[in-house]
Design a protein around this motif. Structure first.
Motif, PDB file in Angstrom:
ATOM      1  N   GLY A  89       0.801  -1.217   0.000  1.00  0.00           N
ATOM      2  CA  GLY A  89       0.000   0.000   0.000  1.00  0.00           C
ATOM      3  C   GLY A  89       0.836   1.271   0.000  1.00  0.00           C
ATOM      4  O   GLY A  89       0.407   2.304  -0.519  1.00  0.00           O
ATOM      5  N   ARG A  90       2.030   1.213   0.575  1.00  0.00           N
ATOM      6  CA  ARG A  90       2.908   2.383   0.578  1.00  0.00           C
ATOM      7  C   ARG A  90       3.272   2.810  -0.844  1.00  0.00           C
ATOM      8  O   ARG A  90       3.462   3.996  -1.127  1.00  0.00           O
ATOM      9  CB  ARG A  90       4.180   2.074   1.366  1.00  0.00           C
ATOM     10  N   LEU A  91       3.388   1.826  -1.738  1.00  0.00           N
ATOM     11  CA  LEU A  91       3.737   2.134  -3.125  1.00  0.00           C
ATOM     12  C   LEU A  91       2.605   2.841  -3.847  1.00  0.00           C
ATOM     13  O   LEU A  91       2.825   3.505  -4.856  1.00  0.00           O
ATOM     14  CB  LEU A  91       4.094   0.843  -3.871  1.00  0.00           C
ATOM     15  N   PHE A  92       1.390   2.696  -3.334  1.00  0.00           N
ATOM     16  CA  PHE A  92       0.221   3.266  -3.986  1.00  0.00           C
ATOM     17  C   PHE A  92      -0.423   4.374  -3.160  1.00  0.00           C
ATOM     18  O   PHE A  92      -1.589   4.712  -3.352  1.00  0.00           O
ATOM     19  CB  PHE A  92      -0.797   2.158  -4.286  1.00  0.00           C
ATOM     20  N   GLY A  93       0.347   4.946  -2.232  1.00  0.00           N
ATOM     21  CA  GLY A  93      -0.115   6.101  -1.473  1.00  0.00           C
ATOM     22  C   GLY A  93      -1.287   5.833  -0.563  1.00  0.00           C
ATOM     23  O   GLY A  93      -2.167   6.695  -0.424  1.00  0.00           O
ATOM     24  N   LEU A  94      -1.322   4.666   0.069  1.00  0.00           N
ATOM     25  CA  LEU A  94      -2.430   4.331   0.961  1.00  0.00           C
ATOM     26  C   LEU A  94      -2.330   5.147   2.241  1.00  0.00           C
ATOM     27  O   LEU A  94      -1.325   5.122   2.936  1.00  0.00           O
ATOM     28  CB  LEU A  94      -2.404   2.834   1.283  1.00  0.00           C
ATOM     29  N   HIS A  95      -3.392   5.888   2.582  1.00  0.00           N
ATOM     30  CA  HIS A  95      -3.424   6.730   3.772  1.00  0.00           C
ATOM     31  C   HIS A  95      -4.559   6.297   4.691  1.00  0.00           C
ATOM     32  O   HIS A  95      -5.591   5.815   4.241  1.00  0.00           O
ATOM     33  CB  HIS A  95      -3.607   8.197   3.382  1.00  0.00           C
ATOM     34  N   GLY A  96      -4.364   6.486   5.977  1.00  0.00           N
ATOM     35  CA  GLY A  96      -5.350   6.078   6.959  1.00  0.00           C
ATOM     36  C   GLY A  96      -4.902   4.800   7.642  1.00  0.00           C
ATOM     37  O   GLY A  96      -3.931   4.157   7.233  1.00  0.00           O
ATOM     38  N   GLU A  97      -5.578   4.417   8.713  1.00  0.00           N
ATOM     39  CA  GLU A  97      -5.218   3.219   9.454  1.00  0.00           C
ATOM     40  C   GLU A  97      -5.323   2.001   8.542  1.00  0.00           C
ATOM     41  O   GLU A  97      -6.369   1.743   7.949  1.00  0.00           O
ATOM     42  CB  GLU A  97      -6.147   3.056  10.666  1.00  0.00           C
TER      43      GLU A  97
END
Length: 215
Positions: free
Chosen positions: A153-161
């Motif tokens: 998810g870090r590679l795809f800009g995942l934000h939030g818990e």
């Protein structure tokens, strides 16, 4: 009475990837089998048909026994589809692990970047897009989420818990019996003793056990 459980893996995985979790559940006193399916090369209709055959075979071998289910990530969505299509074959409880019941932001980002077909295939339509039928009445589902944010998810800009792949908010399911958040990653939960313990508790009693690690 022995509690029987069928495990379903996630996307791009195979039945053997659930063996570590199977061992943990066996340590909880459960009888465990795994179910494999082609996560991106087949549709959810094909998954449900194959799963129905496996479940019917189980009931032929164990006609008086209930059968519980545990699905990791996409495997939980396959179980959602299966429960809606064949509620008559759901004679036990369901636990989902890191399953994006409300659709996957990571999958949506992958699709918008033009990588949907090679990476998601048939897993996106009416599953990872969040377009799922409601839980049938009487089906008890418990959802376990992770909030250790290390993963793709870090590679795809995942934000939030999130668990590194799936947002905690995405793991909530309408009509679910219980929901719990543990400090684990999306893949790490398959090697986590507490996750297995909570899954076993829900399968046996229909609710999770609240403690210091659980939210």
């Amino acid at each position: 009475m022995t509690e029987h459980v069928l495990l379903l893996h996630g996307i791009h995985m195979h039945a053997w990837t659930m063996l570590p979790f199977a061992r943990l559940l066996k340590q909880q006193g459960l009888d465990v089998e795994t179910f494999g399916y082609y996560s991106i090369w087949q549709t959810h209709e094909a998954h449900c048909a194959a799963l129905a055959e496996a479940v019917e075979d189980f009931f032929r071998r164990h006609p008086q026994q209930p059968l519980h289910f545990v699905g990791h990530s996409l495997g939980g969505l396959v179980l959602r589809r299966f429960a809606a299509a064949r509620p008559d074959l759901v004679r036990g409880r369901i636990v989902t692990l890191g399953t994006p019941h409300r659709g996957s932001r990571t999958a949506e980002t992958i699709r918008h970047r033009g990588l949907g077909m090679p990476l998601l295939g048939g897993a996106y339509r009416e599953m990872l897009d969040g377009n799922l039928p409601p839980l049938p009445e009487g089906v008890m589902l418990g959802s376990i989420a992770g909030n250790a944010p290390m993963g793709v998810g870090r590679l795809f800009g995942l934000h939030g818990e999130n668990d590194g792949t799936v947002l905690v908010a995405e793991t909530r399911c309408g009509g679910m019996a219980d929901h719990i958040v543990l400090p684990v990653t999306h893949t790490g939960m398959l090697n986590d003793g507490e996750t297995a313990h909570q899954a076993a508790v829900f399968l046996r009693q229909g609710s999770f056990e609240r403690g210091q690690k659980a939210v």
